[in-house]
Write an enzyme that holds these catalytic residues in place. Structure first.
Site, PDB file in Angstrom:
ATOM      1  N   ARG A  23       0.818  -1.220   0.000  1.00  0.00           N
ATOM      2  CA  ARG A  23       0.000   0.000   0.000  1.00  0.00           C
ATOM      3  C   ARG A  23       0.855   1.274   0.000  1.00  0.00           C
ATOM      4  O   ARG A  23       0.475   2.286   0.602  1.00  0.00           O
ATOM      5  CB  ARG A  23      -0.957   0.021   1.201  1.00  0.00           C
ATOM      6  CG  ARG A  23      -2.079  -1.004   1.112  1.00  0.00           C
ATOM      7  CD  ARG A  23      -3.091  -0.582   0.056  1.00  0.00           C
ATOM      8  NE  ARG A  23      -4.198  -1.524  -0.055  1.00  0.00           N
ATOM      9  CZ  ARG A  23      -5.351  -1.409   0.605  1.00  0.00           C
ATOM     10  NH1 ARG A  23      -5.553  -0.407   1.412  1.00  0.00           N
ATOM     11  NH2 ARG A  23      -6.281  -2.290   0.433  1.00  0.00           N
ATOM     12  N   ARG A  27      -3.018   6.995   0.800  1.00  0.00           N
ATOM     13  CA  ARG A  27      -3.503   8.207   1.464  1.00  0.00           C
ATOM     14  C   ARG A  27      -2.531   8.904   2.410  1.00  0.00           C
ATOM     15  O   ARG A  27      -2.766  10.039   2.788  1.00  0.00           O
ATOM     16  CB  ARG A  27      -4.800   7.878   2.219  1.00  0.00           C
ATOM     17  CG  ARG A  27      -5.969   7.656   1.289  1.00  0.00           C
ATOM     18  CD  ARG A  27      -7.129   7.029   2.014  1.00  0.00           C
ATOM     19  NE  ARG A  27      -6.761   5.696   2.476  1.00  0.00           N
ATOM     20  CZ  ARG A  27      -7.624   4.800   2.944  1.00  0.00           C
ATOM     21  NH1 ARG A  27      -8.897   5.096   3.055  1.00  0.00           N
ATOM     22  NH2 ARG A  27      -7.215   3.609   3.319  1.00  0.00           N
ATOM     23  N   ARG A  36      -5.939  11.863  -6.497  1.00  0.00           N
ATOM     24  CA  ARG A  36      -7.237  11.199  -6.349  1.00  0.00           C
ATOM     25  C   ARG A  36      -8.383  12.204  -6.489  1.00  0.00           C
ATOM     26  O   ARG A  36      -9.393  11.916  -7.131  1.00  0.00           O
ATOM     27  CB  ARG A  36      -7.322  10.480  -5.000  1.00  0.00           C
ATOM     28  CG  ARG A  36      -8.518   9.533  -4.930  1.00  0.00           C
ATOM     29  CD  ARG A  36      -8.700   8.919  -3.558  1.00  0.00           C
ATOM     30  NE  ARG A  36      -9.182   9.890  -2.598  1.00  0.00           N
ATOM     31  CZ  ARG A  36      -9.526   9.599  -1.341  1.00  0.00           C
ATOM     32  NH1 ARG A  36      -9.390   8.365  -0.878  1.00  0.00           N
ATOM     33  NH2 ARG A  36      -9.954  10.534  -0.530  1.00  0.00           N
ATOM     34  N   ASP A  73      -6.527  -2.011  -7.928  1.00  0.00           N
ATOM     35  CA  ASP A  73      -7.088  -2.709  -6.776  1.00  0.00           C
ATOM     36  C   ASP A  73      -7.403  -4.139  -7.167  1.00  0.00           C
ATOM     37  O   ASP A  73      -7.695  -4.409  -8.336  1.00  0.00           O
ATOM     38  CB  ASP A  73      -8.357  -2.012  -6.274  1.00  0.00           C
ATOM     39  CG  ASP A  73      -8.692  -2.470  -4.861  1.00  0.00           C
ATOM     40  OD1 ASP A  73      -8.100  -1.933  -3.916  1.00  0.00           O
ATOM     41  OD2 ASP A  73      -9.496  -3.403  -4.717  1.00  0.00           O
ATOM     42  N   TYR A 154     -15.189 -11.200  -1.074  1.00  0.00           N
ATOM     43  CA  TYR A 154     -15.916  -9.962  -1.406  1.00  0.00           C
ATOM     44  C   TYR A 154     -17.092 -10.242  -2.334  1.00  0.00           C
ATOM     45  O   TYR A 154     -18.144  -9.614  -2.233  1.00  0.00           O
ATOM     46  CB  TYR A 154     -14.982  -8.948  -2.057  1.00  0.00           C
ATOM     47  CG  TYR A 154     -14.010  -8.319  -1.089  1.00  0.00           C
ATOM     48  CD1 TYR A 154     -14.399  -7.283  -0.241  1.00  0.00           C
ATOM     49  CD2 TYR A 154     -12.696  -8.764  -0.995  1.00  0.00           C
ATOM     50  CE1 TYR A 154     -13.516  -6.718   0.661  1.00  0.00           C
ATOM     51  CE2 TYR A 154     -11.812  -8.207  -0.095  1.00  0.00           C
ATOM     52  CZ  TYR A 154     -12.221  -7.186   0.730  1.00  0.00           C
ATOM     53  OH  TYR A 154     -11.353  -6.632   1.625  1.00  0.00           O
TER      54      TYR A 154
HETATM   55  O1  CP3 Z   1       0.360   0.769  -3.261  1.00  0.00           O
HETATM   56  C1  CP3 Z   1      -0.117  -0.365  -3.452  1.00  0.00           C
HETATM   57  O2  CP3 Z   1       0.021  -1.312  -2.663  1.00  0.00           O
HETATM   58  C2  CP3 Z   1      -0.821  -0.631  -4.774  1.00  0.00           C
HETATM   59  C3  CP3 Z   1      -2.216  -0.424  -4.780  1.00  0.00           C
HETATM   60  C4  CP3 Z   1      -3.174  -1.357  -4.046  1.00  0.00           C
HETATM   61  C5  CP3 Z   1      -4.417  -0.895  -3.559  1.00  0.00           C
HETATM   62  N1  CP3 Z   1      -5.127  -1.968  -3.135  1.00  0.00           N
HETATM   63  C6  CP3 Z   1      -4.852   0.505  -3.579  1.00  0.00           C
HETATM   64  C7  CP3 Z   1      -5.949   0.913  -2.681  1.00  0.00           C
HETATM   65  C8  CP3 Z   1      -3.130  -2.733  -3.830  1.00  0.00           C
HETATM   66  C9  CP3 Z   1      -2.004  -3.712  -4.104  1.00  0.00           C
HETATM   67  C10 CP3 Z   1      -4.375  -3.100  -3.259  1.00  0.00           C
HETATM   68  C11 CP3 Z   1      -4.739  -4.491  -2.942  1.00  0.00           C
HETATM   69  C12 CP3 Z   1      -5.946  -4.757  -2.152  1.00  0.00           C
HETATM   70  N2  CP3 Z   1      -7.175  -4.164  -2.248  1.00  0.00           N
HETATM   71  C13 CP3 Z   1      -6.046  -5.775  -1.182  1.00  0.00           C
HETATM   72  C14 CP3 Z   1      -4.938  -6.731  -0.832  1.00  0.00           C
HETATM   73  C15 CP3 Z   1      -3.897  -6.071   0.004  1.00  0.00           C
HETATM   74  C16 CP3 Z   1      -4.259  -5.844   1.434  1.00  0.00           C
HETATM   75  O3  CP3 Z   1      -4.272  -4.658   1.825  1.00  0.00           O
HETATM   76  O4  CP3 Z   1      -4.508  -6.823   2.131  1.00  0.00           O
HETATM   77  C17 CP3 Z   1      -7.354  -5.759  -0.658  1.00  0.00           C
HETATM   78  C18 CP3 Z   1      -7.908  -6.666   0.410  1.00  0.00           C
HETATM   79  C19 CP3 Z   1      -8.068  -4.737  -1.358  1.00  0.00           C
HETATM   80  C20 CP3 Z   1      -9.502  -4.374  -1.208  1.00  0.00           C
HETATM   81  C21 CP3 Z   1      -9.645  -2.980  -0.741  1.00  0.00           C
HETATM   82  N3  CP3 Z   1      -9.340  -1.881  -1.498  1.00  0.00           N
HETATM   83  C22 CP3 Z   1     -10.097  -2.544   0.525  1.00  0.00           C
HETATM   84  C23 CP3 Z   1     -10.520  -3.442   1.665  1.00  0.00           C
HETATM   85  C24 CP3 Z   1     -10.074  -1.140   0.488  1.00  0.00           C
HETATM   86  C25 CP3 Z   1     -10.559  -0.196   1.554  1.00  0.00           C
HETATM   87  C26 CP3 Z   1      -9.627  -0.181   2.698  1.00  0.00           C
HETATM   88  C27 CP3 Z   1      -9.005   1.165   2.859  1.00  0.00           C
HETATM   89  O5  CP3 Z   1      -7.807   1.191   3.133  1.00  0.00           O
HETATM   90  O6  CP3 Z   1      -9.735   2.149   2.710  1.00  0.00           O
HETATM   91  C28 CP3 Z   1      -9.561  -0.750  -0.762  1.00  0.00           C
HETATM   92  C29 CP3 Z   1      -9.321   0.630  -1.212  1.00  0.00           C
HETATM   93  C30 CP3 Z   1      -7.930   0.984  -1.631  1.00  0.00           C
HETATM   94  N4  CP3 Z   1      -7.122   0.242  -2.447  1.00  0.00           N
HETATM   95  C31 CP3 Z   1      -7.248   2.193  -1.333  1.00  0.00           C
HETATM   96  C32 CP3 Z   1      -6.020   2.161  -1.994  1.00  0.00           C
HETATM   97  C33 CP3 Z   1      -4.967   3.231  -2.049  1.00  0.00           C
HETATM   98  C34 CP3 Z   1      -7.822   3.329  -0.518  1.00  0.00           C
HETATM   99  C35 CP3 Z   1      -8.754   4.064  -1.384  1.00  0.00           C
HETATM  100  C36 CP3 Z   1      -8.722   5.528  -1.165  1.00  0.00           C
HETATM  101  O7  CP3 Z   1      -7.909   6.246  -1.810  1.00  0.00           O
HETATM  102  O8  CP3 Z   1      -9.534   5.999  -0.364  1.00  0.00           O
END
Ligand code: CP3
Length: 346
Positions: A23, A27, A36, A73, A154
């Site tokens: 990640r 943010r 964003r 994502d 999901y």
């Molecule tokens: O920088 C990186 O790692 C690359 C981008 C990336 C994102 N999601 C961006 C993201 C990657 C590799 C993921 C994978 C992902 N997405 C996973 C597996 C990794 C982990 O964290 O276990 C999972 C379970 C998801 C599903 C997902 N996407 C969730 C549960 C959420 C909400 C949680 C949160 O942090 O708000 C997301 C949203 C998400 N994916 C964000 C980002 C940067 C936040 C969105 C935002 O900008 O508000």
């Protein structure tokens, strides 16, 4: 030219142990928040190759990581299989039409068509590669997918869950139906990752974020074997592309880990010494600082030094044991990266 991160994935000697953060584009970076906002929302950002490329490169340029990870994502895959996805501010992802019946599975779009709809991902990869090449080509690009099990949670629950009761009800009362979903997702993921590789990624990571929801005796049947099937498919075609498996929170399964891949991602709840004892001979280990240590520079340095002591002389990649949180100060993230590179310098 060989990249230090790719070399480390294959267990080759490197001048220091490379490091990146799960990640890492997100943010905690004000620059991410700006892009964003320009894109409109998170999903629109994923759909916009130019902007997704821009945020992928931010941690490379600002934080100094040794590998970039594609900005996207895991949930874009079920989305393009026909599931209606929304990211709801404050509560996370939601599918408005969760899978309940066999007819719902039959309606899902199949591998070739679904993977072909993800063109915005492949375009993003092509743009990132150009930018990384312009910076000297030393930074590797990681592509990724969710594991079929994590994606299925999901797709079945419709959103994040604490109990996984809907998918577990299916696991124990109608396992064939769950396997049907897992097999269908596996086929899409195979083609999706093949297309990511063809577009230019250097390394694959498979995230099984919700591995720990499955009892250890059932983990292979409902998750690991599908991850291994994907790895086998890719390894046969692309032996030069290393594969990182990241099943989060399964210490009881470490004795049973098998498969044709290079790197095992260790989450923060698993002691690195235990992972080393069980898997250090077979796989390069990645990880595993508890991400909340990033709130304190002292706690960060302490952990980096302990991990380095444990992994000295072993095949290792530094990382967090899960994703960086949004309220971590950027300077602390930079401190983590510099400390990993400092303590491991040969
Ligand atoms: O920088 C990186 O790692 C690359 C981008 C990336 C994102 N999601 C961006 C993201 C990657 C590799 C993921 C994978 C992902 N997405 C996973 C597996 C990794 C982990 O964290 O276990 C999972 C379970 C998801 C599903 C997902 N996407 C969730 C549960 C959420 C909400 C949680 C949160 O942090 O708000 C997301 C949203 C998400 N994916 C964000 C980002 C940067 C936040 C969105 C935002 O900008 O508000």
């Amino acid at each position: 030219m060989s990249k230090i991160f790719v070399d480390a994935c294959f267990g080759k000697e490197t001048p220091y142990t490379p490091v990146w953060m799960m990640r890492q584009a997100g943010r905690y970076l004000p620059e991410y928040m700006r892009v964003r906002a320009e894109a409109g929302n998170f999903l629109k950002l994923c759909h916009n190759p130019k902007k997704a490329c821009e945020v992928t490169l931010q941690p490379v340029d600002i934080v100094g990581v040794d590998a970039a990870i594609l900005f996207s994502d895991i949930l874009v895959v079920p989305n393009e299989m026909g599931m209606d996805l929304e990211f709801i501010k404050g509560s996370g992802p939601k599918f408005h039409n969760p899978i309940k019946t066999e007819a719902d599975i039959d309606r899902l779009i199949g591998a070739q068509e679904a993977a072909s709809k993800l063109t915005y991902v492949y375009e993003t990869i092509e743009l990132i590669k150009k930018e990384l090449d312009a910076r000297g080509g030393e930074t590797a690009l990681i592509g990724f997918t969710g594991a079929p099990w994590t994606l299925a949670t999901y797709m079945i629950e419709g959103e994040g869950t604490k109990t996984y009761n809907i998918c577990k009800k299916m696991m124990y009362s109608n396992p064939a139906l769950l396997h049907k979903i897992l097999a269908k997702v596996t086929e899409v993921v195979k083609i999706y990752m093949q297309k990511q590789i063809e577009a230019g990624i250097d390394v694959v990571q498979i995230f099984d974020s919700w591995a720990a929801a499955i009892e250890p005796g059932k983990y292979d049947e409902f998750s690991w074997k599908y991850m291994v099937e994907i790895a086998d498919f890719l390894k046969e075609k692309y032996p030069h592309i290393p594969i990182i498996m990241f099943p989060k929170g399964i210490p009881a399964f470490l004795d049973k880990v098998y498969g044709n891949f290079e790197v095992f991602g260790v989450d923060w709840s698993t002691p690195m010494s235990l992972a080393k004892e069980k898997l250090g001979d077979k796989y390069v280990l990645q990880g595993n600082m508890e991400p909340c240590r990033l709130y304190s520079k002292e706690a960060t340095t302490e952990c980096v030094e302990i991990i380095q002591e444990t992994m000295q002389g072993e095949r290792h990649i530094f990382n967090l044991g899960h994703g960086i949180l949004p309220d971590v100060p950027v300077e602390n993230a930079i401190h983590f990266i510099k400390e990993c590179q400092r303590v491991s310098k040969k």
